[in-house]
Design a protein around this motif. Structure first.
Motif, PDB file in Angstrom:
ATOM      1  N   LEU A  36       0.827  -1.201   0.000  1.00 37.61           N
ATOM      2  CA  LEU A  36       0.000   0.000   0.000  1.00 37.61           C
ATOM      3  C   LEU A  36       0.867   1.259   0.000  1.00 37.61           C
ATOM      4  N   PHE A  37       1.901   1.272   0.833  1.00 35.63           N
ATOM      5  CA  PHE A  37       2.754   2.461   0.894  1.00 35.63           C
ATOM      6  C   PHE A  37       3.558   2.617  -0.388  1.00 35.63           C
ATOM      7  N   ALA A  38       3.997   1.486  -0.945  1.00 27.09           N
ATOM      8  CA  ALA A  38       4.701   1.585  -2.225  1.00 27.09           C
ATOM      9  C   ALA A  38       3.753   2.103  -3.301  1.00 27.09           C
ATOM     10  N   ALA A  39       2.497   1.662  -3.247  1.00 22.26           N
ATOM     11  CA  ALA A  39       1.515   2.136  -4.221  1.00 22.26           C
ATOM     12  C   ALA A  39       1.299   3.641  -4.088  1.00 22.26           C
ATOM     13  N   MET A  40       1.393   4.172  -2.843  1.00 22.98           N
ATOM     14  CA  MET A  40       1.255   5.616  -2.642  1.00 22.98           C
ATOM     15  C   MET A  40       2.249   6.386  -3.506  1.00 22.98           C
ATOM     16  N   LEU A  41       3.489   5.861  -3.590  1.00 23.70           N
ATOM     17  CA  LEU A  41       4.506   6.541  -4.407  1.00 23.70           C
ATOM     18  C   LEU A  41       4.035   6.621  -5.853  1.00 23.70           C
ATOM     19  N   GLY A  42       3.487   5.507  -6.349  1.00 24.69           N
ATOM     20  CA  GLY A  42       3.011   5.499  -7.727  1.00 24.69           C
ATOM     21  C   GLY A  42       1.826   6.419  -7.925  1.00 24.69           C
ATOM     22  N   ILE A  43       0.899   6.420  -6.958  1.00 26.33           N
ATOM     23  CA  ILE A  43      -0.290   7.270  -7.058  1.00 26.33           C
ATOM     24  C   ILE A  43       0.124   8.737  -7.093  1.00 26.33           C
ATOM     25  N   ASN A  44       1.116   9.089  -6.265  1.00 24.51           N
ATOM     26  CA  ASN A  44       1.569  10.481  -6.250  1.00 24.51           C
ATOM     27  C   ASN A  44       2.196  10.898  -7.565  1.00 24.51           C
ATOM     28  N   ARG A  45       2.842   9.952  -8.265  1.00 24.47           N
ATOM     29  CA  ARG A  45       3.518  10.312  -9.511  1.00 24.47           C
ATOM     30  C   ARG A  45       2.589  10.212 -10.715  1.00 24.47           C
ATOM     31  N   LEU A  46       1.437   9.572 -10.553  1.00 27.59           N
ATOM     32  CA  LEU A  46       0.629   9.152 -11.703  1.00 27.59           C
ATOM     33  C   LEU A  46       0.253  10.303 -12.634  1.00 27.59           C
ATOM     34  N   PHE A  47      -0.116  11.451 -12.071  1.00 31.75           N
ATOM     35  CA  PHE A  47      -0.595  12.548 -12.913  1.00 31.75           C
ATOM     36  C   PHE A  47       0.377  13.717 -12.978  1.00 31.75           C
ATOM     37  N   VAL A  48       1.552  13.581 -12.339  1.00 32.96           N
ATOM     38  CA  VAL A  48       2.422  14.748 -12.199  1.00 32.96           C
ATOM     39  C   VAL A  48       2.883  15.261 -13.560  1.00 32.96           C
ATOM     40  N   ALA A  49       3.294  14.344 -14.442  1.00 31.80           N
ATOM     41  CA  ALA A  49       3.780  14.785 -15.745  1.00 31.80           C
ATOM     42  C   ALA A  49       2.668  15.502 -16.513  1.00 31.80           C
ATOM     43  N   ASP A  50       1.436  15.013 -16.403  1.00 32.87           N
ATOM     44  CA  ASP A  50       0.325  15.644 -17.126  1.00 32.87           C
ATOM     45  C   ASP A  50       0.030  17.031 -16.585  1.00 32.87           C
ATOM     46  N   ALA A  51       0.130  17.191 -15.251  1.00 26.92           N
ATOM     47  CA  ALA A  51      -0.188  18.496 -14.672  1.00 26.92           C
ATOM     48  C   ALA A  51       0.924  19.494 -14.939  1.00 26.92           C
ATOM     49  N   GLU A  52       2.175  19.036 -14.904  1.00 27.56           N
ATOM     50  CA  GLU A  52       3.285  19.991 -14.993  1.00 27.56           C
ATOM     51  C   GLU A  52       3.707  20.264 -16.425  1.00 27.56           C
ATOM     52  N   GLN A  53       3.564  19.273 -17.301  1.00 23.90           N
ATOM     53  CA  GLN A  53       4.108  19.442 -18.643  1.00 23.90           C
ATOM     54  C   GLN A  53       3.016  19.509 -19.712  1.00 23.90           C
ATOM     55  N   GLY A  54       1.806  19.860 -19.280  1.00 22.10           N
ATOM     56  CA  GLY A  54       0.783  20.139 -20.283  1.00 22.10           C
ATOM     57  C   GLY A  54       0.068  18.928 -20.853  1.00 22.10           C
ATOM     58  N   GLY A  55       0.225  17.779 -20.223  1.00 23.72           N
ATOM     59  CA  GLY A  55      -0.455  16.593 -20.727  1.00 23.72           C
ATOM     60  C   GLY A  55      -1.969  16.726 -20.688  1.00 23.72           C
ATOM     61  N   PHE A  56      -2.473  17.325 -19.599  1.00 23.42           N
ATOM     62  CA  PHE A  56      -3.922  17.520 -19.484  1.00 23.42           C
ATOM     63  C   PHE A  56      -4.431  18.409 -20.612  1.00 23.42           C
ATOM     64  N   ASP A  57      -3.726  19.530 -20.835  1.00 24.26           N
ATOM     65  CA  ASP A  57      -4.164  20.472 -21.873  1.00 24.26           C
ATOM     66  C   ASP A  57      -4.199  19.787 -23.228  1.00 24.26           C
ATOM     67  N   VAL A  91      -8.634   1.775  -8.548  1.00 25.82           N
ATOM     68  CA  VAL A  91      -9.778   2.682  -8.711  1.00 25.82           C
ATOM     69  C   VAL A  91      -9.676   3.867  -7.754  1.00 25.82           C
ATOM     70  N   ILE A  92      -9.260   3.600  -6.506  1.00 17.50           N
ATOM     71  CA  ILE A  92      -9.176   4.709  -5.557  1.00 17.50           C
ATOM     72  C   ILE A  92      -7.955   5.567  -5.850  1.00 17.50           C
ATOM     73  N   GLY A  93      -6.834   4.918  -6.196  1.00 17.31           N
ATOM     74  CA  GLY A  93      -5.612   5.665  -6.459  1.00 17.31           C
ATOM     75  C   GLY A  93      -5.746   6.590  -7.656  1.00 17.31           C
ATOM     76  N   THR A  94      -6.427   6.142  -8.701  1.00 19.26           N
ATOM     77  CA  THR A  94      -6.574   6.986  -9.885  1.00 19.26           C
ATOM     78  C   THR A  94      -7.413   8.219  -9.555  1.00 19.26           C
ATOM     79  N   LEU A  95      -8.504   7.999  -8.835  1.00 20.83           N
ATOM     80  CA  LEU A  95      -9.365   9.128  -8.476  1.00 20.83           C
ATOM     81  C   LEU A  95      -8.620  10.122  -7.585  1.00 20.83           C
ATOM     82  N   VAL A  96      -7.988   9.606  -6.518  1.00 18.97           N
ATOM     83  CA  VAL A  96      -7.334  10.506  -5.571  1.00 18.97           C
ATOM     84  C   VAL A  96      -6.111  11.156  -6.200  1.00 18.97           C
ATOM     85  N   GLY A  97      -5.398  10.407  -7.053  1.00 13.41           N
ATOM     86  CA  GLY A  97      -4.254  10.993  -7.738  1.00 13.41           C
ATOM     87  C   GLY A  97      -4.673  12.200  -8.556  1.00 13.41           C
ATOM     88  N   ALA A  98      -5.793  12.068  -9.279  1.00 18.37           N
ATOM     89  CA  ALA A  98      -6.278  13.186 -10.089  1.00 18.37           C
ATOM     90  C   ALA A  98      -6.789  14.316  -9.214  1.00 18.37           C
TER      91      ALA A  98
END
Lengths: 236, 257
Positions: A72-93, A157-164
């Motif tokens: 679970l704690f290792a998964a937290m690391l992945g959840i935290n990184r999951l959307f970072v590139a999209d938010a910082e480098q324009g992936g969402f846009d 399912v929870i990690g994707t939602l909370v990550g976003a």
């Protein structure tokens, strides 16, 4: 939203999904930000548990608890990184400018997180068996795989939602775990209870069906909730 | 608009709470096993039920907010969660006191209702930090609604799952209350439930009135100072109500968006 995209001859879901997954794979292969850290973290945590619990071998409740908390704690690391590139480098846009259906982003991120977790477990479960597990891994493996699959689904399912939810806040590394851990307690509870007889000291016991069914239902309900609310996180 | 009939409501709440306490202490018989200690039941259980209903209501208001994009629904959701958090602390404290008195411990992990309530509180404790961490008011409202919906669904599911996990120790209150409680207990219990719900509603209305009044005041100040002088709003976890500055009568419409 779907009516406008349909008239513009929206690209088929499968095509968009494949493109997004290729992008995720390429980003991860170039940066190596998530999966190596998660795997290494899990092995380090097993070493920590060895010293903290002062045990050489674990079985039953303790083994299943240590395994699931580590995952679970290792998964937290992945959840935290999951959307970072999209938010910082324009992936969402970029994605929002394309005529693709927004739910496809959810599918691609969920599959990415699932892939992270699978790689993590390929490393973490053998490492756990080698370092801490008192009994043999082979007889326990079929049951363990079933629980891991259902547990992964819940984390996904929870990690994707909370990550976003957390990624575009000013303290995302704190909010991610703070929000997702309480939501993941039922997953941990069911998974740990289902795993403990499998990792019993006297050999693998039967899988407790009740916990598997409860876990599957929880996954299903939160899968539906995530599906229902995810689009609202992507509106700007 | 939330201030209307607030005084009669507040007086009714006060009367109901007083009546509940008087009946609980002087009319309802002492419990056979727990004696006088059992009186805390009339405080603790209705408070817990009202708290959880408040969280669920916040989730429903959040759904309404996402559907209508009306900032008033976001404010309703925010105030409901805020109040239920305060009530929830009271539930945890009163529950701990009761547990210490009747089971001899402040906390008992084998007690599913206790554990699931703690989980719900831990989850909702992140609501305000989440809001505060998002600067853009519109996105803050939207994300907070997504959180409130998810957490509102988590409340009942979590109770079912945690309850499955442990042996029963807590007195089961809902469902078998008529079977287990004699008449006078029941009357006082339901009366207490009603007065706690009234208390929650009164406080909710007060806070809504206050938030609404300060939004109107801000709008009036803005109008007086001229729009170009408008200072940047301070970062805040409180929803931004968009109200007109046209005075109390006509300004109840927050649907500028």
């Amino acid at each position: 939203m779907s009516s406008t995209t349909r008239t513009m001859a929206a690209p088929r879901t499968r095509v968009v999904l494949a493109a997004l997954l290729r992008k995720e794979l390429r980003v991860e292969l170039r940066s190596f930000e998530a999966v190596p850290a998660m795997s290494l973290f899990s092995v380090t945590t097993f070493v920590l548990f060895h010293f903290a619990l002062q045990r050489n071998a674990l079985s039953g409740d303790l083994a299943s608890g240590v395994l699931w908390v580590t995952l679970l704690f290792a998964a937290m690391l992945g959840i935290n990184r999951l959307f970072v590139a999209d938010a910082e480098q324009g992936g969402f846009d970029g994605f929002l400018l394309s005529p693709a259906d927004r739910s496809v982003l959810l599918y691609s991120k969920a599959l990415t997180l699932l892939a992270y977790l699978l790689v993590l477990e390929v490393v973490a479960v053998p490492a756990f068996a080698l370092l801490l597990l008192g009994s043999a891994l082979w007889p326990a493996l079929p049951g363990l795989l079933v629980v891991l699959a259902l547990g992964d689904l819940g984390i996904v399912v929870i990690g994707t939602l909370v990550g976003a939810l957390a990624v575009r806040t000013s303290v995302r590394d704190l909010l991610g775990p703070m929000i997702s851990l309480p939501l993941l307690v039922p997953v941990l509870l069911c998974a740990a209870r289902a795993t403990s007889p499998v990792l019993g000291a006297v050999g693998a016991g039967a899988l407790p069906l009740r916990w598997l069914v409860t876990l599957a239902l929880y996954d299903l309900v939160f899968g539906l909730i995530t599906f229902a609310v995810f689009d609202f996180l992507l509106e700007d | 608009m939330y201030g209307k009939r607030l005084r009669p409501l507040a007086l009714t709440t006060f009367a109901a709470l007083t009546l509940t306490l008087v009946l609980a202490f002087f009319w309802a018989p002492n419990d056979a096993n727990q004696g006088f200690l059992q009186k805390i039941f009339y405080l603790h259980v209705p408070l817990a039920i009202v708290t959880l209903c408040g969280f669920v209501y916040a989730g429903l208001a959040a759904i309404a907010h996402l559907r209508t994009r009306d900032s008033r629904w976001d404010m309703r959701s925010y105030v409901a969660i805020h109040l239920s958090l305060v009530f929830g602390v009271a539930v945890l404290v009163s529950g701990s006191i009761w547990a210490k008195g009747s089971w001899g411990v402040w906390w008992d992990w084998s007690e599913p209702t206790l554990v699931s309530f703690l989980l719900v509180m831990l989850l909702y404790a992140t609501y305000q930090p989440l809001r505060f961490a998002i600067e853009d008011p519109e996105r803050q409202a939207r994300y907070a609604s997504v959180f409130a919906i998810t957490a509102g669904a988590f409340v009942p599911i979590n109770f079912v799952i945690v309850r499955l996990s442990t042996a029963y120790l807590h007195p089961r209150v809902l469902g078998d209350i008529s079977a287990n409680l004699p008449g006078r207990f029941q009357v006082v219990f339901y009366l207490s439930l009603v007065s706690m719900a009234l208390l929650w509603i009164t406080l909710w209305r007060y806070e809504m009135t206050s938030k609404h009044a300060s939004a109107q005041l801000r709008a009036l100040k803005r109008l007086l100072a001229g729009d170009e002088d408008e200072a940047l709003p301070r970062r805040s976890a409180v929803p931004t109500l968009s109200v007109g500055a046209g005075g109390a009568g006509s300004s109840g419409v927050g649907a500028a968006r």
